[in-house]
Design an enzyme around this catalytic site. Structure first.
Site, PDB file in Angstrom:
ATOM      1  N   TYR A 113       0.853  -1.205   0.000  1.00  0.00           N
ATOM      2  CA  TYR A 113       0.000   0.000   0.000  1.00  0.00           C
ATOM      3  C   TYR A 113       0.887   1.253   0.000  1.00  0.00           C
ATOM      4  O   TYR A 113       0.536   2.275  -0.564  1.00  0.00           O
ATOM      5  CB  TYR A 113      -0.957  -0.022   1.190  1.00  0.00           C
ATOM      6  N   LYS A 125      -3.195   8.601   2.520  1.00  0.00           N
ATOM      7  CA  LYS A 125      -4.448   8.492   3.278  1.00  0.00           C
ATOM      8  C   LYS A 125      -4.297   9.099   4.679  1.00  0.00           C
ATOM      9  O   LYS A 125      -5.262   9.670   5.217  1.00  0.00           O
ATOM     10  CB  LYS A 125      -4.896   7.030   3.380  1.00  0.00           C
TER      11      LYS A 125
END
Ligand code: NAP
Length: 256
Positions: free
Chosen positions: A157, A164
């Site tokens: 990720y 994020k």
């Protein structure tokens, strides 16, 4: 069913029928909200136009969120066609594919810049454009989509986790700025769902399996469930702002 006719929404991030943004758009439209949908490039414009054929008098506009001119043009069109805006849904994220595999340590400067620009700065730019149209009617609600990778490490990720984390902080700062104008800003941290964007994360099937094994509800979530929570935050959670609500079948509460 709640009647929201006369209300207007902008949904950014519909790529195809699997998009979380499309599930939210359908939920809002089902209650009478008139929508503007955007597409990032002509290739996906066709998809969006085809999906939008099922909506009532939608506005379909081009918007690459990295372009200030295109963001400005979107709000110009919405101002003319709708006159006001009640809801903004930001469901956009991108990092170059090379950044979503291998070591985070190898993140390139360019990959970092692109991921943060598309996935985080876009919320600031879109919220700034929406505010005058929401202010006009004394209230508004902004919603974005985040992932647990902001707070915990997930393989591959990588820079998207950092993006994020930035997005979740951005939600709080925007909520503080816009709160005095009765404009709320919240995030949903969704469990993993198979979409175009998630297909770019290597090992995504393994993430889905781990959630099924370990989440409190022992299953994955679907876009409709995220849309239901989004609808709540957008339309009726009048005292909730600056929050991040997990819609992940209880994965994040588990110790192991
Ligand atoms: P999706 O259908 O692929 O939606 C992502 C959208 O971002 C696409 O419409 C994409 O358009 C758009 N986008 C990328 N770059 C853009 C740009 N420069 N300008 C405008 N739009 C751009 O995938 P999704 O999973 O529904 O993603 C929606 C949001 O949910 C994202 O923020 C994602 O991180 C978040 N989320 C997803 C999951 C999951 O497991 N799926 C979990 C938690 C959070 P193009 O395809 O045209 O580039």
């Amino acid at each position: 069913m709640t009647d929201l006719s006369g209300r207007h929404g902008l949904v950014v991030g519909v790529a195809n029928k699997r998009s979380i943004a499309w599930a939210i758009a359908q939920r809002l439209a089902g209650c009478g909200v008139r929508l503007a949908l955007t597409y990032a490039d002509e290739r996906l414009g066709e998809n969006v136009r085809a999906l939008a054929a099922s909506l009532d008098a939608p506005l379909i506009l081009p918007c690459d969120v990295t372009s200030d001119d295109q963001v400005r043009a979107v709000y110009g069109e919405i101002g003319e066609a709708f006159g006001s805006l009640d809801y903004l849904v930001h469901a956009v994220a991108f990092a170059p594919r090379a950044e979503l595999t291998g070591r985070f340590l190898d993140t390139s400067r360019d990959g970092f810049r692109i991921a943060l620009d598309v996935s985080v700065y876009s919320l600031i730019a879109l919220a700034r454009g929406a505010a005058p149209l929401m202010r006009g009617q004394g209230a508004g609600s902004v919603l974005t989509l985040t992932y647990l990778g902001a707070r915990r490490v997930f393989p591959n990720y990588n820079v998207m986790g950092v993006a994020k984390a930035g997005l979740e902080a951005t939600v709080r700062y925007l909520a503080a700025d816009l709160g005095p104008e009765n404009i709320r800003v919240n995030a949903i941290s969704a469990g993993p769902i198979r979409t175009l964007a998630s297909a770019g994360i290597s090992g995504f099937s393994d993430i889905l399996q781990v959630y099924r094994d370990r989440a409190a509800l022992k299953r994955n979530v679907d876009a409709g469930e995220v849309a239901e929570a989004a609808f709540f935050l957008l339309t009726s959670a009048t005292a909730i702002t600056g929050e991040c609500l997990a819609v992940d079948a209880g994965y994040n509460i588990m110790g192991m």
